[in-house]
Design a protein around this motif. Structure first.
Motif, PDB file in Angstrom:
ATOM      1  N   GLN A  13      50.711  16.908 -14.455  1.00  0.00           N
ATOM      2  CA  GLN A  13      51.566  15.816 -14.907  1.00  0.00           C
ATOM      3  C   GLN A  13      52.984  16.315 -15.137  1.00  0.00           C
ATOM      4  O   GLN A  13      53.201  17.514 -15.414  1.00  0.00           O
ATOM      5  CB  GLN A  13      51.024  15.219 -16.199  1.00  0.00           C
ATOM      6  N   ALA A  14      53.923  15.420 -15.048  1.00  0.00           N
ATOM      7  CA  ALA A  14      55.319  15.769 -15.316  1.00  0.00           C
ATOM      8  C   ALA A  14      55.440  16.386 -16.708  1.00  0.00           C
ATOM      9  O   ALA A  14      54.805  15.921 -17.665  1.00  0.00           O
ATOM     10  CB  ALA A  14      56.200  14.531 -15.213  1.00  0.00           C
ATOM     11  N   GLY A  15      56.223  17.465 -16.790  1.00  0.00           N
ATOM     12  CA  GLY A  15      56.370  18.197 -18.035  1.00  0.00           C
ATOM     13  C   GLY A  15      55.405  19.351 -18.187  1.00  0.00           C
ATOM     14  O   GLY A  15      55.554  20.168 -19.098  1.00  0.00           O
ATOM     15  N   GLY A  16      54.423  19.413 -17.301  1.00  0.00           N
ATOM     16  CA  GLY A  16      53.432  20.465 -17.348  1.00  0.00           C
ATOM     17  C   GLY A  16      53.887  21.751 -16.676  1.00  0.00           C
ATOM     18  O   GLY A  16      55.034  21.867 -16.228  1.00  0.00           O
ATOM     19  N   SER A  17      52.961  22.696 -16.594  1.00  0.00           N
ATOM     20  CA  SER A  17      53.254  24.024 -16.046  1.00  0.00           C
ATOM     21  C   SER A  17      52.189  24.449 -15.042  1.00  0.00           C
ATOM     22  O   SER A  17      51.030  24.016 -15.126  1.00  0.00           O
ATOM     23  CB  SER A  17      53.308  25.067 -17.163  1.00  0.00           C
ATOM     24  N   LEU A  18      52.609  25.280 -14.114  1.00  0.00           N
ATOM     25  CA  LEU A  18      51.708  25.946 -13.174  1.00  0.00           C
ATOM     26  C   LEU A  18      52.231  27.352 -12.929  1.00  0.00           C
ATOM     27  O   LEU A  18      53.447  27.589 -13.006  1.00  0.00           O
ATOM     28  CB  LEU A  18      51.629  25.211 -11.837  1.00  0.00           C
ATOM     29  N   ARG A  19      51.311  28.242 -12.588  1.00  0.00           N
ATOM     30  CA  ARG A  19      51.708  29.592 -12.202  1.00  0.00           C
ATOM     31  C   ARG A  19      51.147  29.882 -10.823  1.00  0.00           C
ATOM     32  O   ARG A  19      49.937  29.891 -10.621  1.00  0.00           O
ATOM     33  CB  ARG A  19      51.171  30.620 -13.185  1.00  0.00           C
ATOM     34  N   LEU A  20      52.052  30.103  -9.886  1.00  0.00           N
ATOM     35  CA  LEU A  20      51.655  30.460  -8.530  1.00  0.00           C
ATOM     36  C   LEU A  20      51.598  31.968  -8.392  1.00  0.00           C
ATOM     37  O   LEU A  20      52.392  32.696  -8.990  1.00  0.00           O
ATOM     38  CB  LEU A  20      52.639  29.902  -7.510  1.00  0.00           C
ATOM     39  N   SER A  21      50.671  32.436  -7.568  1.00  0.00           N
ATOM     40  CA  SER A  21      50.560  33.853  -7.245  1.00  0.00           C
ATOM     41  C   SER A  21      50.592  34.030  -5.737  1.00  0.00           C
ATOM     42  O   SER A  21      50.165  33.145  -4.989  1.00  0.00           O
ATOM     43  CB  SER A  21      49.249  34.428  -7.786  1.00  0.00           C
ATOM     44  N   CYS A  22      51.080  35.177  -5.314  1.00  0.00           N
ATOM     45  CA  CYS A  22      51.092  35.524  -3.893  1.00  0.00           C
ATOM     46  C   CYS A  22      50.668  36.978  -3.782  1.00  0.00           C
ATOM     47  O   CYS A  22      51.402  37.874  -4.203  1.00  0.00           O
ATOM     48  CB  CYS A  22      52.464  35.313  -3.291  1.00  0.00           C
ATOM     49  N   ALA A  23      49.494  37.192  -3.204  1.00  0.00           N
ATOM     50  CA  ALA A  23      48.969  38.534  -3.032  1.00  0.00           C
ATOM     51  C   ALA A  23      49.294  39.031  -1.634  1.00  0.00           C
ATOM     52  O   ALA A  23      48.994  38.355  -0.641  1.00  0.00           O
ATOM     53  CB  ALA A  23      47.466  38.537  -3.260  1.00  0.00           C
ATOM     54  N   ALA A  24      49.902  40.204  -1.557  1.00  0.00           N
ATOM     55  CA  ALA A  24      50.331  40.772  -0.279  1.00  0.00           C
ATOM     56  C   ALA A  24      49.446  41.936   0.121  1.00  0.00           C
ATOM     57  O   ALA A  24      48.985  42.702  -0.736  1.00  0.00           O
ATOM     58  CB  ALA A  24      51.771  41.239  -0.385  1.00  0.00           C
ATOM     59  N   SER A  25      49.229  42.068   1.417  1.00  0.00           N
ATOM     60  CA  SER A  25      48.493  43.209   1.945  1.00  0.00           C
ATOM     61  C   SER A  25      49.056  43.566   3.310  1.00  0.00           C
ATOM     62  O   SER A  25      49.678  42.734   3.976  1.00  0.00           O
ATOM     63  CB  SER A  25      46.994  42.892   2.046  1.00  0.00           C
ATOM     64  N   GLY A  26      48.832  44.821   3.722  1.00  0.00           N
ATOM     65  CA  GLY A  26      49.279  45.257   5.037  1.00  0.00           C
ATOM     66  C   GLY A  26      50.742  45.636   5.121  1.00  0.00           C
ATOM     67  O   GLY A  26      51.263  45.841   6.217  1.00  0.00           O
ATOM     68  N   LEU A  27      51.421  45.722   3.988  1.00  0.00           N
ATOM     69  CA  LEU A  27      52.818  46.132   3.969  1.00  0.00           C
ATOM     70  C   LEU A  27      53.082  46.955   2.712  1.00  0.00           C
ATOM     71  O   LEU A  27      52.289  46.946   1.784  1.00  0.00           O
ATOM     72  CB  LEU A  27      53.743  44.913   4.016  1.00  0.00           C
ATOM     73  N   THR A  28      54.210  47.683   2.741  1.00  0.00           N
ATOM     74  CA  THR A  28      54.614  48.449   1.568  1.00  0.00           C
ATOM     75  C   THR A  28      55.332  47.482   0.638  1.00  0.00           C
ATOM     76  O   THR A  28      56.551  47.323   0.696  1.00  0.00           O
ATOM     77  CB  THR A  28      55.516  49.620   1.959  1.00  0.00           C
ATOM     78  N   PHE A  29      54.571  46.848  -0.220  1.00  0.00           N
ATOM     79  CA  PHE A  29      55.061  45.726  -1.022  1.00  0.00           C
ATOM     80  C   PHE A  29      56.311  46.089  -1.803  1.00  0.00           C
ATOM     81  O   PHE A  29      57.253  45.292  -1.905  1.00  0.00           O
ATOM     82  CB  PHE A  29      53.950  45.279  -1.969  1.00  0.00           C
ATOM     83  N   SER A  30      56.361  47.299  -2.343  1.00  0.00           N
ATOM     84  CA  SER A  30      57.489  47.697  -3.186  1.00  0.00           C
ATOM     85  C   SER A  30      58.789  47.850  -2.411  1.00  0.00           C
ATOM     86  O   SER A  30      59.841  48.062  -3.009  1.00  0.00           O
ATOM     87  CB  SER A  30      57.163  48.989  -3.934  1.00  0.00           C
TER      88      SER A  30
END
Length: 124
Positions: A13-30
Motif C-alpha cells: 500500500q502507499a506509504g509502505g516499504s519494500l526491500r529489494l535484493s539482487c544476488a550476483a554470481s559469475g563476476l567479481t562483484f566488488s
C-alpha cells in the motif's frame, strides 16, 4: 556465466516499504558499480539509484531521494534497495544492473549485465 537475480518485489500500500535484493554470481562483484533501474508499462527504463564499488558512493534519481536507499554487501555479492514511503507512481518492474567501472552512470546503455526484474506494485 554472469547472473543477477532480483527478489523482494510485491504488492504494497502507499506509504509502505519494500526491500529489494539482487544476488550476483559469475563476476567479481566488488569490481562492479551496481545500480537499480525501473520500467513502468509503456515507459522507458529509468535510473533509480547506483553505488560504486570502491568508496560505496551512492547516487539517486530526484524522484526517490530521501525515500530509497541503495547498499551493498560485497561479502554476499548482493546489492539492496530499501524503499520507504512508497507511492503509486513507484509501480514498475525493478531491474538490477552491473557496470565494470568505478563510476556511476544514469544511462542504461553503460551497464554490462542485467537481471530479469522484479515487479513492485504500490496501491493507493
Amino acid at each position: 556465466q554472469v547472473q543477477l537475480v532480483e527478489s523482494g518485489g510485491g504488492l504494497v500500500q502507499a506509504g509502505g516499504s519494500l526491500r529489494l535484493s539482487c544476488a550476483a554470481s559469475g563476476l567479481t562483484f566488488s569490481s562492479y558499480t551496481m545500480a537499480w533501474f525501473r520500467q513502468a508499462p509503456a515507459k522507458e527504463r529509468d535510473f533509480v539509484a547506483a553505488i560504486t564499488w570502491s568508496s560505496g558512493s551512492t547516487y539517486y534519481a530526484d524522484s526517490v531521494k530521501g525515500r530509497f536507499t541503495i547498499s551493498r554487501d560485497n561479502a554476499k555479492n548482493t546489492v539492496y534497495l530499501q524503499m520507504n514511503s512508497l507511492k503509486p507512481e513507484d509501480t514498475a518492474v525493478y531491474y538490477c544492473a552491473g557496470r565494470f567501472q568505478n563510476t556511476y552512470s544514469a544511462n542504461k546503455v553503460r551497464y554490462d549485465y542485467w537481471g530479469q526484474g522484479t515487479q513492485v506494485t504500490v496501491s493507493s
